[in-house]
Design a protein around this motif. Sequence first.
Motif, PDB file in Angstrom:
ATOM      1  N   VAL A  77      -2.823   9.069  -4.568  1.00 13.92           N
ATOM      2  CA  VAL A  77      -3.763   7.998  -4.221  1.00 13.92           C
ATOM      3  C   VAL A  77      -5.200   8.429  -4.512  1.00 13.92           C
ATOM      4  CG1 VAL A  77      -4.715   6.630  -2.313  1.00 13.92           C
ATOM      5  CG2 VAL A  77      -2.248   6.967  -2.491  1.00 13.92           C
ATOM      6  N   HIS A  78      -5.542   9.640  -4.120  1.00 17.98           N
ATOM      7  CA  HIS A  78      -6.919  10.082  -4.331  1.00 17.98           C
ATOM      8  C   HIS A  78      -7.148  10.604  -5.750  1.00 17.98           C
ATOM      9  CE1 HIS A  78     -10.932  11.282  -3.260  1.00 17.98           C
ATOM     10  NE2 HIS A  78     -10.714  12.467  -3.780  1.00 17.98           N
TER      11      HIS A  78
ATOM     12  N   ALA B   5      -0.544  10.037   5.460  1.00 16.51           N
ATOM     13  CA  ALA B   5       0.462   9.136   4.887  1.00 16.51           C
ATOM     14  C   ALA B   5       1.507   9.875   4.063  1.00 16.51           C
ATOM     15  CB  ALA B   5      -0.218   8.078   4.023  1.00 16.51           C
TER      16      ALA B   5
ATOM     17  N   ASN C  49       0.858  -1.192   0.000  1.00 15.93           N
ATOM     18  CA  ASN C  49       0.000   0.000   0.000  1.00 15.93           C
ATOM     19  C   ASN C  49       0.892   1.239   0.000  1.00 15.93           C
ATOM     20  OD1 ASN C  49       0.750   0.502   2.814  1.00 15.93           O
ATOM     21  ND2 ASN C  49      -0.588  -1.227   3.240  1.00 15.93           N
ATOM     22  N   MET C  50       0.262   2.390  -0.205  1.00 21.20           N
ATOM     23  CA  MET C  50       1.025   3.631  -0.314  1.00 21.20           C
ATOM     24  C   MET C  50       1.751   3.960   0.980  1.00 21.20           C
ATOM     25  SD  MET C  50       0.718   6.993   0.752  1.00 21.20           S
ATOM     26  CE  MET C  50       1.318   8.596   0.263  1.00 21.20           C
ATOM     27  N   THR C  51       1.095   3.754   2.132  1.00 20.45           N
ATOM     28  CA  THR C  51       1.699   4.149   3.404  1.00 20.45           C
ATOM     29  C   THR C  51       3.011   3.403   3.635  1.00 20.45           C
ATOM     30  OG1 THR C  51      -0.511   4.539   4.297  1.00 20.45           O
ATOM     31  CG2 THR C  51       1.274   4.354   5.887  1.00 20.45           C
TER      32      THR C  51
ATOM     33  N   ASN D   3      -8.052  13.913  -0.127  1.00 23.29           N
ATOM     34  CA  ASN D   3      -8.996  12.791  -0.039  1.00 23.29           C
ATOM     35  C   ASN D   3     -10.270  13.155   0.712  1.00 23.29           C
ATOM     36  OD1 ASN D   3      -7.363  12.856   2.390  1.00 23.29           O
ATOM     37  ND2 ASN D   3      -8.319  10.934   2.961  1.00 23.29           N
TER      38      ASN D   3
ATOM     39  N   HIS E 130      -3.227  13.855   3.148  1.00 24.62           N
ATOM     40  CA  HIS E 130      -3.484  12.675   3.979  1.00 24.62           C
ATOM     41  C   HIS E 130      -2.242  12.475   4.856  1.00 24.62           C
ATOM     42  CE1 HIS E 130      -3.850   8.327   4.829  1.00 24.62           C
ATOM     43  NE2 HIS E 130      -5.098   8.354   4.360  1.00 24.62           N
TER      44      HIS E 130
ATOM     45  N   TYR F 158      -6.362  -0.167  -5.045  1.00 28.34           N
ATOM     46  CA  TYR F 158      -7.708  -0.409  -4.504  1.00 28.34           C
ATOM     47  C   TYR F 158      -8.577   0.836  -4.546  1.00 28.34           C
ATOM     48  CZ  TYR F 158      -6.553   1.756   0.042  1.00 28.34           C
ATOM     49  OH  TYR F 158      -6.217   2.643   1.037  1.00 28.34           O
ATOM     50  N   LYS F 159      -7.991   1.983  -4.929  1.00 27.33           N
ATOM     51  CA  LYS F 159      -8.789   3.199  -5.110  1.00 27.33           C
ATOM     52  C   LYS F 159      -9.293   3.307  -6.548  1.00 27.33           C
ATOM     53  CE  LYS F 159      -7.485   4.900  -1.003  1.00 27.33           C
ATOM     54  NZ  LYS F 159      -8.336   5.153   0.138  1.00 27.33           N
TER      55      LYS F 159
ATOM     56  N   ALA G  10      -4.432  15.429  -4.910  1.00 27.95           N
ATOM     57  CA  ALA G  10      -5.840  15.735  -4.603  1.00 27.95           C
ATOM     58  C   ALA G  10      -6.110  15.375  -3.150  1.00 27.95           C
ATOM     59  CB  ALA G  10      -6.787  14.960  -5.515  1.00 27.95           C
TER      60      ALA G  10
ATOM     61  N   SER H  75      -2.523   3.799  -5.110  1.00 31.94           N
ATOM     62  CA  SER H  75      -2.937   2.483  -4.609  1.00 31.94           C
ATOM     63  C   SER H  75      -4.060   1.952  -5.478  1.00 31.94           C
ATOM     64  CB  SER H  75      -3.436   2.605  -3.159  1.00 31.94           C
ATOM     65  OG  SER H  75      -2.348   2.800  -2.301  1.00 31.94           O
TER      66      SER H  75
ATOM     67  N   ASP I 149       1.584  12.458  -3.663  1.00 32.19           N
ATOM     68  CA  ASP I 149       0.590  11.467  -3.252  1.00 32.19           C
ATOM     69  C   ASP I 149      -0.583  11.556  -4.222  1.00 32.19           C
ATOM     70  OD1 ASP I 149      -1.430   9.982  -2.207  1.00 32.19           O
ATOM     71  OD2 ASP I 149      -1.483  10.966  -0.243  1.00 32.19           O
TER      72      ASP I 149
HETATM   73  C1  LIG Z   1      -4.883  10.673  -0.439  1.00 33.95           C
HETATM   74  C2  LIG Z   1      -4.472   9.400   0.242  1.00 33.95           C
HETATM   75  N1  LIG Z   1      -3.185   9.187   0.474  1.00 33.95           N
HETATM   76  C3  LIG Z   1      -2.744   8.066   1.070  1.00 33.95           C
HETATM   77  C4  LIG Z   1      -3.617   7.087   1.485  1.00 33.95           C
HETATM   78  C5  LIG Z   1      -3.091   5.853   2.124  1.00 33.95           C
HETATM   79  O1  LIG Z   1      -3.098   4.840   1.156  1.00 33.95           O
HETATM   80  P1  LIG Z   1      -2.824   3.330   1.532  1.00 33.95           P
HETATM   81  O2  LIG Z   1      -4.061   2.805   2.180  1.00 33.95           O
HETATM   82  O3  LIG Z   1      -2.537   2.673   0.220  1.00 33.95           O
HETATM   83  O4  LIG Z   1      -1.660   3.291   2.449  1.00 33.95           O
HETATM   84  C6  LIG Z   1      -4.988   7.266   1.259  1.00 33.95           C
HETATM   85  C7  LIG Z   1      -5.956   6.267   1.723  1.00 33.95           C
HETATM   86  O5  LIG Z   1      -7.110   6.531   1.930  1.00 33.95           O
HETATM   87  C8  LIG Z   1      -5.418   8.450   0.618  1.00 33.95           C
HETATM   88  O6  LIG Z   1      -6.720   8.683   0.379  1.00 33.95           O
END
Ligand SMILES: Cc1ncc(COP(=O)(O)O)c(C=O)c1O
Length: 404
Positions: free
Chosen positions: A191-192, A113, A82-84, A164, A111, A214-215, A162, A212, A189
């Motif tokens: 992810v969103h 992370a 995962n990204m974190t 989240n 976020h 799964y998004k 972006a 990630s 980042d």
């Molecule tokens: C913008 C953003 N960055 C990072 C994360 C963390 O991602 P991951 O669950 O893959 O660690 C999320 C998860 O919701 C997110 O929305």
Amino acid sequence: MNRVRAAYPALSDGYAYLDGAAGTQVPSAVIEAIADTYRSGIGNAGGAFPASERASSVVAECRRALADLTGGDPDGVILGPNMTTLTYRIADTLSRQWGPGDEVVVSRLDHDANIRPWVQAAARRGATVRWAEVDVSTAELPAGQYGELVSERTRLVAVTAASNIVGTRPDVAAIAAAAHAVGALCYVDAVHATPHIPADVRSLGADFYATSAYKWSGPHIGTVVADPALLETLHPDKLVPAPASVPGRFERGTAAFADLAGVTAAVEHLAALDPPPAPFSGSRRDRVLASMAAVERYEGQLFARLLGGLASLPHVRLYGKAARRTPTAFFTVAGHTPREVAARLAARKINVWNGDNYAWELAGALGLRDSGGAVRAGLVHYNDAADVDRLLGAVADLVPRVVS
Ligand SMILES: Cc1ncc(COP(=O)(O)O)c(C=O)c1O
């Protein structure tokens, strides 16, 4: 739209899935790709027999797919859970070169992370953290402030593509340019952002692009995409017999091979959403870009309906009104905690999130951290007007409680 929704078995359960920002549902093609990988026999990678060769080619195909999704180089695609996890790994690796006097810039929009791994790494090295602030009236992250935040001491600028929770899409290209002007790296980042817009690491100026799967309709796999030449300069902790080459030396232990096949299928799914009309001889990258541009247009129209409807309800307070944003609404309802709203909506078969969704700094800046955050309703490409209207009707029915 019916074709798209029919691709997702989970959507037949009668719920309006407005929780995509926390994780999307998965189309049949992704489920089948994962199941087929196990059905066909899968060994560990690197062996001399066919089941092992299949594992190696699953990994190679996944890197190619992620490169097509992001505009990156397959040899710079780092895979992980995962990204974190990956961001902590990169922060640990990069920060070995930091010391007192060095600076990193993080943003209040992000976020956690893409904040805490850098803040904690900086603390370990005695480096200084500088903060880019959000304009709380709009939830914009003004790019202009970066000119003052960076200096020749800056080693890294971490910023989201972006938010989240409020969907704000800052001017990452301008922020990355400010970082590069002082010789700093830019960690983005995405992810969103990735499920909502065409992605292009080069035009963003991202030295690292994290997302990630799964998004965006895939399994629980994260990736960081970077220039292989940059990765060659970095040396993460690794096991002695593990690959020394790039990107393998950033990956730990045995990969989730079947899930990686699912990631490739998810990219194929995105590429097929709205490709250019036949006959079309372009690449998968071209199809991804065309489809994601269509996704952005479709979601934009649906989001206008959602925002307009929420704004018309006197007992709803909306947060964020950035000029460029993803279709992500963040709101409170007078007289109800965000958790109560989410529970009441769940009873009407509507999935939304409540809380700070780990945008901990931003929730604090918006004054929402101690009051349970807010409600998040996020759209993705499989949502439709019926989902939006069901949410609007249910929120309209949440008449504020009279507090005696
Ligand atoms: C913008 C953003 N960055 C990072 C994360 C963390 O991602 P991951 O669950 O893959 O660690 C999320 C998860 O919701 C997110 O929305």
